[in-house]
Design an enzyme around this catalytic site. Structure first.
Site, PDB file in Angstrom:
ATOM      1  N   HIS A  58      -6.623  -2.342  -4.273  1.00  0.00           N
ATOM      2  CA  HIS A  58      -5.880  -1.302  -3.556  1.00  0.00           C
ATOM      3  C   HIS A  58      -4.694  -1.957  -2.859  1.00  0.00           C
ATOM      4  CE1 HIS A  58      -8.942   1.833  -4.209  1.00  0.00           C
ATOM      5  NE2 HIS A  58      -9.822   0.862  -4.082  1.00  0.00           N
ATOM      6  N   LEU A  59      -3.492  -1.652  -3.350  1.00  0.00           N
ATOM      7  CA  LEU A  59      -2.284  -2.246  -2.760  1.00  0.00           C
ATOM      8  C   LEU A  59      -1.641  -1.331  -1.720  1.00  0.00           C
ATOM      9  CD1 LEU A  59      -0.588  -3.984  -5.852  1.00  0.00           C
ATOM     10  CD2 LEU A  59      -1.896  -5.044  -4.004  1.00  0.00           C
ATOM     11  N   ARG A  60      -2.089  -0.064  -1.693  1.00  0.00           N
ATOM     12  CA  ARG A  60      -1.728   0.901  -0.620  1.00  0.00           C
ATOM     13  C   ARG A  60      -0.297   1.410  -0.629  1.00  0.00           C
ATOM     14  NH1 ARG A  60      -6.814   1.933  -0.201  1.00  0.00           N
ATOM     15  NH2 ARG A  60      -8.032   0.791   1.312  1.00  0.00           N
ATOM     16  N   ASP A 150     -10.510   6.478  -8.483  1.00  0.00           N
ATOM     17  CA  ASP A 150     -11.300   5.650  -7.569  1.00  0.00           C
ATOM     18  C   ASP A 150     -11.139   6.015  -6.102  1.00  0.00           C
ATOM     19  OD1 ASP A 150     -13.059   3.330  -6.990  1.00  0.00           O
ATOM     20  OD2 ASP A 150     -11.300   2.771  -5.835  1.00  0.00           O
ATOM     21  N   HIS A 177     -15.493   5.893 -10.604  1.00  0.00           N
ATOM     22  CA  HIS A 177     -16.191   5.642  -9.332  1.00  0.00           C
ATOM     23  C   HIS A 177     -17.405   6.568  -9.348  1.00  0.00           C
ATOM     24  CE1 HIS A 177     -16.049   4.996  -4.754  1.00  0.00           C
ATOM     25  NE2 HIS A 177     -17.110   5.738  -5.010  1.00  0.00           N
ATOM     26  N   HIS A 230     -17.338  -0.939  -9.580  1.00  0.00           N
ATOM     27  CA  HIS A 230     -18.246  -1.461  -8.552  1.00  0.00           C
ATOM     28  C   HIS A 230     -19.686  -0.958  -8.647  1.00  0.00           C
ATOM     29  CE1 HIS A 230     -16.818   2.319  -6.943  1.00  0.00           C
ATOM     30  NE2 HIS A 230     -15.716   1.806  -6.433  1.00  0.00           N
ATOM     31  N   ASN A 276     -17.736   1.583   0.286  1.00  0.00           N
ATOM     32  CA  ASN A 276     -18.155   2.598  -0.683  1.00  0.00           C
ATOM     33  C   ASN A 276     -17.978   2.026  -2.100  1.00  0.00           C
ATOM     34  OD1 ASN A 276     -18.321   4.729  -2.444  1.00  0.00           O
ATOM     35  ND2 ASN A 276     -16.764   5.990  -1.448  1.00  0.00           N
ATOM     36  N   ASP A 303     -12.244  -4.792  -5.629  1.00  0.00           N
ATOM     37  CA  ASP A 303     -12.148  -3.597  -4.780  1.00  0.00           C
ATOM     38  C   ASP A 303     -11.529  -3.950  -3.425  1.00  0.00           C
ATOM     39  OD1 ASP A 303     -12.207  -0.993  -3.932  1.00  0.00           O
ATOM     40  OD2 ASP A 303     -14.390  -0.842  -3.781  1.00  0.00           O
ATOM     41  N   HIS A 307      -7.606  -2.198   5.328  1.00  0.00           N
ATOM     42  CA  HIS A 307      -7.500  -1.126   6.329  1.00  0.00           C
ATOM     43  C   HIS A 307      -6.978  -1.730   7.623  1.00  0.00           C
ATOM     44  CE1 HIS A 307      -9.435   2.035   4.044  1.00  0.00           C
ATOM     45  NE2 HIS A 307     -10.418   1.216   3.721  1.00  0.00           N
TER      46      HIS A 307
HETATM   47  O1  DOR Z   1     -14.806   1.206   0.122  1.00  0.00           O
HETATM   48  C1  DOR Z   1     -13.958   1.715  -0.578  1.00  0.00           C
HETATM   49  N1  DOR Z   1     -12.676   1.744  -0.219  1.00  0.00           N
HETATM   50  N2  DOR Z   1     -14.321   2.281  -1.733  1.00  0.00           N
HETATM   51  C2  DOR Z   1     -13.482   2.998  -2.481  1.00  0.00           C
HETATM   52  O2  DOR Z   1     -13.878   3.468  -3.502  1.00  0.00           O
HETATM   53  C3  DOR Z   1     -12.095   3.202  -2.039  1.00  0.00           C
HETATM   54  C4  DOR Z   1     -11.671   2.137  -1.138  1.00  0.00           C
HETATM   55  C5  DOR Z   1     -10.418   2.445  -0.407  1.00  0.00           C
HETATM   56  O3  DOR Z   1      -9.471   2.956  -0.996  1.00  0.00           O
HETATM   57  O4  DOR Z   1     -10.361   2.122   0.797  1.00  0.00           O
HETATM   58 ZN    ZN Z   2     -14.349   2.944  -5.730  1.00  0.00          ZN
END
Ligand code: DOR
Ligand code: ZN
Length: 441
Positions: A58-60, A150, A177, A230, A276, A303, A307
């Site tokens: 996840h590069l956001r 995902d 997912h 995952h 998750n 994954d 955050h």
């Molecule tokens: O823990 C998770 N964070 N699981 C996911 O499937 C998405 C990811 C996120 O985008 O933060």
């Molecule tokens: Zn996921």
């Protein structure tokens, strides 16, 4: 002409060899007679691996640049030994159009630390209702072959079937997912004895396993590839093992954290452990390690889910789900799989480079360390030991579950087409000469 000589590294953990790189390509291997003018990297005691390839990052960017950007995320990737990452689609806006995936792809090239292969959303806005423009994303400059909602499950069986049918035409893959939404409403952690003791709503294993069972059957019915993101339970392993024994077109990934951590950690109520799918039990960890070793699980995928502090420094129920992965993945895999005797380094190369590139249909990445191949390489010092110190991370976020934990190994160099993105353990800062050939050159 640029020329680099790596001396004394154990190629894929085998015998020490010399590797000559000229203009981004491996030109000699073994004993190199003539290397005048080359930059020499003395690498005795280190392992030389193919550049790692992540199927799940996840590069956001766009939208959550306070968590990560393409630039900070790919710098983190390079520090972790990665030369290619697949960027997940749950951005703002969602990567569900050719325009957004091209933007992410272009940002990756401009940053120059690591090839960025965008993943396209399966459904518009990740809403699960209407197929996104999969063909246009595939035909775009980004050349998308992996599609995923995902963060959310494609739970409508008809939509899943259509998506599988659609991508079959260009040998794409749907990365699922697997999480039955109704069974996981309000869930906070793994459903089991710990959740019962803590009084937190549980996430049952069956929510994951039932979707995997449905999707391997759908993939087999359509004759199109499904990839399970995952995978986290022993039961999921059994279903994938069964599906593979029947020749069904399924591949699967496991994260580093699911190979090491368990739901016992949730007793701390530290949201850094909220993820998750959730951390599961010791028995699940054991099954996942065995499945990764025996090939039931194909690859390790991080994954990597950055955050910002304010989304994690709050009470458990309110905290965001996910943890960082790129900068610690190889250390965790060495600890959980190599130091335990379950995998050798050639096995690690398979699971963290060759196979993920094959699943994503990348052609210039995940290549053997051989003459004529692009020099996407990582040098790893397996004897290094140090507590994880997130202050030194390149990621914009700090939500690592390993803070202060001693983990083995360290990347000393990462080479992207012969150019160091990491040298002597530090990011280089002027990588802008990325040649015209990107991930799919
Ligand atoms: O823990 C998770 N964070 N699981 C996911 O499937 C998405 C990811 C996120 O985008 O933060
Ligand atoms: Zn996921």
């Amino acid at each position: 002409m640029s020329k680099t000589l790596i001396r004394g590294a154990r190629v894929l953990g085998g015998a020490p060899q010399e590797v000559l790189i000229e203009n981004g390509v491996v030109t000699a291997l073994g004993t190199v007679a003539e290397a005048g003018g080359a930059t020499v990297i003395e690498a005795a005691g280190r392992i030389l691996l193919p550049g790692l390839v992540d199927l799940h990052t996840h590069l956001r960017e766009p939208g959550r640049e306070d968590s990560e950007t393409v630039r900070t995320g790919t710098r983190a990737a390079a520090r972790g030994g990665y030369t290619a990452v697949h960027a997940m689609a749950n951005t703002f806006p969602v990567a569900d159009t050719a325009g957004v995936v091209e933007q992410v792809w272009r940002l990756g090239r401009e940053a120059g630390y690591c090839d960025v292969q965008p993943v396209g959303a399966v459904t518009v806005g990740l809403e699960g209702k209407q197929l996104a423009e999969l063909g246009a994303m595939h035909d775009s400059a980004a050349g998308v072959t992996v599609f995923s909602d995902d963060g959310k499950c494609v739970d409508d069986a008809v939509i899943m079937r259509r998506a599988l049918e659609y991508v079959k035409a260009f040998d794409g893959v749907i990365a699922q997912h697997a999480q039955e939404p109704r069974l996981t409403e309000g869930a906070q952690m793994n459903e089991g004895t710990v959740s019962a003791e803590l009084g937190l709503a549980g996430w049952p294993a069956v929510a994951e396993e039932s979707v995997i069972a449905r999707d391997v059957l759908l993939a087999a019915h359509v004759g199109s590839r499904v990839h399970i993101c995952h995978l986290s339970t022993a039961g999921s392993v059994e279903i994938v093992r069964w599906a593979k024994s029947r020749g069904m077109p399924v591949t699967a990934e496991v994260t580093p954290h699911h190979l090491l951590l368990t739901d016992e950690l949730v007793r701390s109520y530290d949201p850094v452990y909220k993820v998750n799918p959730p951390l599961r039990t010791e028995a699940d960890v054991r099954a996942l390690r065995e499945a990764l070793a025996d090939g039931t699980i194909d690859v390790v995928a991080t994954d990597h889910a950055p955050h910002p502090q304010e989304d994690k420094d709050c009470e458990w129920a309110a905290a965001a789900m996910g943890m960082l992965g790129l900068e610690t993945a190889l250390s965790v895999v060495q600890h959980a799989m190599v130091d335990t005797g379950l995998l050798d380094w050639a096995g690690v190369a398979e699971r963290m480079s060759f196979r993920p590139a094959r699943i994503g249909r990348l052609t210039g990445q995940g290549r053997p360390v051989a003459v004529g191949e692009p020099a996407n390489l990582v040098l790893w010092d397996p004897d290094h030991r140090a507590p994880v110190e997130p202050a030194g991370f390149a990621s914009r976020s700090r939500n690592t579950p390993y803070r202060g934990r001693e983990l083995p190994g360290r990347v000393t160099h990462t080479l992207l087409r012969g150019r160091a993105t990491v040298a002597d353990g530090a990011l280089t800062d002027a990588p802008a000469d990325t040649p015209a050939d990107g991930a799919r050159a």
